[in-house]
Design an enzyme around this catalytic site. Sequence first.
Site, PDB file in Angstrom:
ATOM      1  N   HIS A 151       1.708 -10.125 -73.498  1.00 20.13           N
ATOM      2  CA  HIS A 151       0.830  -9.157 -72.808  1.00 20.13           C
ATOM      3  C   HIS A 151      -0.404  -9.782 -72.162  1.00 20.13           C
ATOM      4  CE1 HIS A 151       2.495  -5.225 -73.882  1.00 20.13           C
ATOM      5  NE2 HIS A 151       2.767  -5.693 -75.070  1.00 20.13           N
ATOM      6  N   GLU A 186       5.785  -2.996 -70.987  1.00 16.08           N
ATOM      7  CA  GLU A 186       6.697  -3.649 -71.946  1.00 16.08           C
ATOM      8  C   GLU A 186       7.952  -4.199 -71.272  1.00 16.08           C
ATOM      9  OE1 GLU A 186       4.447  -3.210 -75.562  1.00 16.08           O
ATOM     10  OE2 GLU A 186       5.918  -4.576 -74.753  1.00 16.08           O
TER      11      GLU A 186
HETATM   12  N1  HBI Z   1      -1.090  -0.534 -81.577  1.00 11.68           N
HETATM   13  N2  HBI Z   1      -1.599  -2.752 -82.019  1.00 11.68           N
HETATM   14  C1  HBI Z   1      -0.960  -1.839 -81.255  1.00 11.68           C
HETATM   15  N3  HBI Z   1      -0.194  -2.242 -80.223  1.00 11.68           N
HETATM   16  C2  HBI Z   1       0.475  -1.349 -79.452  1.00 11.68           C
HETATM   17  O1  HBI Z   1       1.178  -1.730 -78.501  1.00 11.68           O
HETATM   18  C3  HBI Z   1       0.362   0.022 -79.744  1.00 11.68           C
HETATM   19  C4  HBI Z   1      -0.450   0.403 -80.815  1.00 11.68           C
HETATM   20  N4  HBI Z   1      -0.576   1.709 -81.125  1.00 11.68           N
HETATM   21  C5  HBI Z   1       0.035   2.764 -80.342  1.00 11.68           C
HETATM   22  C6  HBI Z   1       0.923   2.246 -79.271  1.00 11.68           C
HETATM   23  N5  HBI Z   1       1.038   0.964 -78.982  1.00 11.68           N
HETATM   24  C7  HBI Z   1       1.762   3.233 -78.491  1.00 11.68           C
HETATM   25  O2  HBI Z   1       2.082   4.311 -79.315  1.00 11.68           O
HETATM   26  C8  HBI Z   1       1.011   3.753 -77.271  1.00 11.68           C
HETATM   27  O3  HBI Z   1       1.276   2.828 -76.257  1.00 11.68           O
HETATM   28  C9  HBI Z   1       1.585   5.073 -76.830  1.00 11.68           C
HETATM   29 FE    FE Z   2       3.797  -4.731 -76.584  1.00  9.31          FE
END
Ligand code: HBI
Ligand code: FE
Length: 291
Positions: free
Chosen positions: A136, A177
């Site tokens: 990312h 993603e």
């Molecule tokens: N927390 N650390 C972390 N990384 C994520 O990609 C992440 C998250 N919490 C919620 C989430 N992604 C997804 O539910 C949201 O993108 C909708």
């Molecule tokens: Fe991710």
Amino acid sequence: MTAAPEEKNRYAQAPRRDDWTIDQNWASYTMEEHDRWNRLFARQAKLLPGRACDAFLAAKQKLELSRAGIPDFQELSDRLGALTGWRVVPVAGLIPDDAFFDHLANRRFPAGAFIRPERELDYLSEPDVFHDVFGHVPLLADPVYARFLEAYGKGGARALQRGQLHNLARLYWYTVEFGLIRTPQGLRIFGAGILSSPGETVFSLEDSSPNRIAFDLMRVMRTKYIISDYQQSYFVVDSFEQLLDECYRDFGDLYDALLLEPDIEAHEIVAGDRVITRGDHHYFDSKGAAA
Ligand code: HBI
Ligand code: FE
């Protein structure tokens, strides 16, 4: 006496702040952990030229991501911050949606501090430091992509209020993603879930199985996705500018319209799709997944 199986995530119990961040404690990484990062890095560094988008490959260099072990988030944030104001903040794993969106809305990317155990080298259930930092972080150095992700974070609170987080999560899933981008040299990868996965790096671009469909915001927000396997459809943006232009708007009317539209299955092609490649879904048929 056989050694106890390596624990999955030694940061899971780390004391955390109200915003869910923890201390990375970079000095605590062992040689094995740094070596695992180096092996994961070397494998992708070999596969990605000619497959990852140029912005990713350029940023990987600029941010000095290398096989010198797990990066120190402070040092990485200083380099990234100088480019687009984004910083990387350590978390123990998945954090609540509202906290996640608030970080993104303030140009802070929450990255797992743990690295996957050896037994999960090729598939991991939760984003670890390699998925988050290698997958990312580099594109946060691209000014247009950086604005897109900040706008995504700002939109998160609204989606939560409306109870339509699942629609917004699909936008993240099929771009941040698992997104592909069109270039004069052909399709290239920008999605972190693909960039950090050797198998999906090849599958997403070269396999006859998945659909590849031109990005359309409404279409993506209606489309269900698979968590635990390769994707059955990939969406292709023309540029990060297009992604930002389509998303830098009030989502209110979109959310209203989405309430009236049925979901689309991950493998489906529907009327109005600008199909780039129609998949034969052999990968999923062979696995007996709902084709
Ligand atoms: N927390 N650390 C972390 N990384 C994520 O990609 C992440 C998250 N919490 C919620 C989430 N992604 C997804 O539910 C949201 O993108 C909708
Ligand atoms: Fe991710």
